[in-house]
Design an enzyme around this catalytic site. Structure first.
Site, mmCIF file in Angstrom:
data_model
loop_
_atom_site.group_PDB
_atom_site.id
_atom_site.type_symbol
_atom_site.label_atom_id
_atom_site.label_comp_id
_atom_site.label_asym_id
_atom_site.label_seq_id
_atom_site.Cartn_x
_atom_site.Cartn_y
_atom_site.Cartn_z
ATOM 1 N N LYS A 99 -4.280 10.108 5.618
ATOM 2 C CA LYS A 99 -3.801 9.360 6.808
ATOM 3 C C LYS A 99 -2.952 10.111 7.389
ATOM 4 O O LYS A 99 -1.657 10.319 7.021
ATOM 5 C CB LYS A 99 -3.236 8.137 6.250
ATOM 6 N N ASP A 144 0.855 16.367 19.994
ATOM 7 C CA ASP A 144 1.121 17.716 20.745
ATOM 8 C C ASP A 144 1.557 18.615 20.112
ATOM 9 O O ASP A 144 2.508 19.697 20.307
ATOM 10 C CB ASP A 144 2.278 17.133 21.769
ATOM 11 N N LYS A 153 3.431 4.383 -0.896
ATOM 12 C CA LYS A 153 3.345 5.568 -2.162
ATOM 13 C C LYS A 153 4.323 6.425 -1.775
ATOM 14 O O LYS A 153 4.332 7.241 -0.782
ATOM 15 C CB LYS A 153 1.723 6.069 -2.047
ATOM 16 N N HIS A 213 0.647 -1.293 0.122
ATOM 17 C CA HIS A 213 -0.037 -0.009 0.017
ATOM 18 C C HIS A 213 0.789 1.422 -0.016
ATOM 19 O O HIS A 213 0.311 2.367 0.032
ATOM 20 C CB HIS A 213 -0.813 -0.042 1.221
ATOM 21 N N ASP A 222 15.173 12.665 -9.630
ATOM 22 C CA ASP A 222 16.596 12.992 -9.396
ATOM 23 C C ASP A 222 17.269 12.909 -7.995
ATOM 24 O O ASP A 222 18.346 13.556 -7.702
ATOM 25 C CB ASP A 222 16.847 14.623 -9.998
ATOM 26 N N HIS A 275 -9.568 10.374 2.408
ATOM 27 C CA HIS A 275 -8.656 9.258 2.183
ATOM 28 C C HIS A 275 -7.334 9.642 2.625
ATOM 29 O O HIS A 275 -6.362 8.928 2.706
ATOM 30 C CB HIS A 275 -8.442 9.260 0.514
#
Length: 515
Positions: A413, A418, A169, A167, A174, A411
């Site tokens: 996450k 703190d 991503k 999962h 460069d 979608h």
């Protein structure tokens, strides 16, 4: 007699397909991230921005889908030496075609391209990916592939293996700039869809964090769970004519995509001018790249001593004042509810934003979550669910270039601890992300970025989400504000009877550990 013959044929087909195995002798030529070249445009620009920053990395949050897409296209066009891209989904749609075409253009000008994809969602595009990999500057590898390439259903005999997915991503250009976060490649992630569009967050990054993200990519690229796509299709030959036809179709799709209102609107995006001038706003901080290793594909939950959840646990345990949790899929389990309850008892304010039934795109996960709501509320957790329609991004106002009436889903996450540490990545707060799939992200220590995120997020919550509570009878109620006017609802807001029935039905049959 005929029916028996058909049955025999089907039985034989099943036996043959179920016996399919992955190739044993796989030639994986190892490769690693190229060292930065100080002569490239990106290297010169990054070096200038990093002067006097010591070990700090710079981050530009990509809140809107349009900015997230512009950042990727601008990075591809600026690349001179290498592109490394790791994704769970890469759709064959407007934004996916533009990304593919720009990637081919980069390869044509000599850029080394490595594309690492999870095999679950890409079966329908296998031939196109195989043809792309015939380009001398493009390599494509598939993670945890299905043995049956044409009839994937028959891999049910390997369910415990194929149920595990990559999962992760990340995008690196460069070896100098990177994009990390929750977005896949597809219209709905970049606010280009006329259907559902997702609220999400990526970070566009420079500095030491980029080498950490490149290390994560190399770890997966060179692992035994990554298969060169040619090894999965050994009998499929690719000719010059195949590549020529692929280019022709891609060029046609590319020109058609550029002529859409969405693409035309991007040409005036402020981020393009900022990137060209090198004046992109940045937050600075020390960053830590955190990720599951490929070993997780073979480990049972009880044996995962260093998974991503355990790497984030010290930040959770160390929080003294506030924890903010944003996750589209939120299935805390009894242990998670207990842990959050303990934090509240110690004086920590815990705020959770997840999808409502109306905004969720996966009813089965919502079914696993809904039973924990009352316990979370009773424990003192401030629980919010996203409204399915709104005209704001989660942090800042920005007119979407997509359909104004489109359905909105969460979608992103993101975790904030703190108002000092902020995690952005691919991990949902559910059992699948914790123990089955592999995940990744970055933790940035920046009071400025974490503090601003927390402040603006809270300011927008009353209008973009429902706050859940309990009435005097202990039943759920949802409160929100429209133009300052308070509204209270007593049933799943804006959901259809079918959504409610489906969620209730699924909660009876799907094991929580699979959610």
């Amino acid at each position: 007699m005929k029916s028996r013959s058909y049955f025999a044929i089907l039985t034989l087909a099943f036996l043959l397909c179920s016996c399919a195995t992955l190739p044993k002798e796989v030639q994986r030529n190892p490769s690693s991230t190229l060292d930065p070249d100080p002569t490239t445009v990106l290297s010169k620009r990054v070096k200038e921005k990093l002067q006097g920053k010591h070990n700090l990395s710079g981050f530009h949050p990509l809140f809107s889908g349009e900015d997230a897409f512009v950042a990727r296209i601008a990075s591809i066009r600026a690349a001179e030496r290498s592109l490394d891209m790791q994704y769970y989904i890469w759709n064959n749609d407007l934004t996916g075609n533009i990304m593919t075409a720009e990637t081919m253009k980069a390869a044509d000008r000599g850029v080394r391209v490595r594309i690492l994809l999870d095999d679950l969602n890409l079966g329908q595009y296998e031939k196109a990916l195989r043809i792309m990999s015939s380009h001398p500057n493009i390599q494509v590898r598939m993670v945890n592939p299905f043995a049956n390439r044409s009839f994937r259903f028959f891999d049910i005999t390997r369910l415990s293996e194929v149920n595990r997915r990559m999962h992760n991503k990340v995008f690196v250009a460069d070896s100098e700039i990177a994009i990390v976060g929750g977005r896949n490649i597809g219209n709905e992630y970049f606010w280009a869809s006329d259907g559902i569009n997702f609220g999400d967050l990526d970070l566009w990054a420079i500095g030491p964090v980029v080498s950490g993200l490149s290390k994560e990519f190399d770890t997966y690229w060179n692992s035994e769970i990554a298969y060169p796509i040619a090894s999965l299709t050994p009998f499929q030959t690719v000719t010059e004519e195949d590549l020529k036809q692929f280019r022709a179709k891609l060029d046609e799709a590319y020109l058609k995509a550029l002529d859409t209102p969405y693409a035309k609107g991007l040409r005036n995006d402020k981020l393009i001018a900022d990137f060209t001038s090198g004046n992109i706003e940045k937050y600075w901080g020390e960053a830590h790249v955190v990720y599951d290793t490929p070993a997780k594909f073979k480990e049972e939950a009880k044996d995962q001593v260093d998974n991503l959840q355990s790497q984030l646990q010290p930040y959770m345990n160390g929080s003294k004042e506030e924890i903010m949790m944003i996750s589209p899929y939120f299935v805390p389990g009894d242990q998670g509810v207990g842990n959050l309850s303990d934090k509240v008892k110690k004086g920590v304010q815990v705020t959770v934003l997840t999808n409502s039934l109306a905004s969720s795109d996966v009813s089965s996960v919502f079914a696993g979550y809904k039973g924990y709501r009352k316990d979370l509320i009773r424990s003192g957790v401030e629980l919010y669910e996203l409204r399915p329609r709104f005209h704001k991004d989660l942090i800042k106002q920005k007119k979407s270039l997509g359909s104004s009436g489109s359905h909105a889903g969460l979608h992103g996450k993101t975790l904030v601890f703190d108002k000092k540490y902020i995690f952005v990545g691919s991990m949902n707060l559910d059992p699948r992300s914790v123990h089955i799939n592999t995940e990744m992200g970055v933790v940035v220590e920046s009071e400025e970025m974490a503090g601003k995120f927390s402040k603006r997020f809270k300011e927008n919550l009353p209008e973009i989400a429902y706050k859940l509570g309990l009435d005097i009878d202990g039943d759920l109620q949802w409160t929100t504000y429209d133009d300052g006017q308070k509204n209270t609802l007593t049933s799943e807001p804006e959901s259809s009877w079918w959504q409610r029935v489906k969620a209730s039905f699924m909660s009876l049959f799907i094991p929580e550990s699979y959610l």
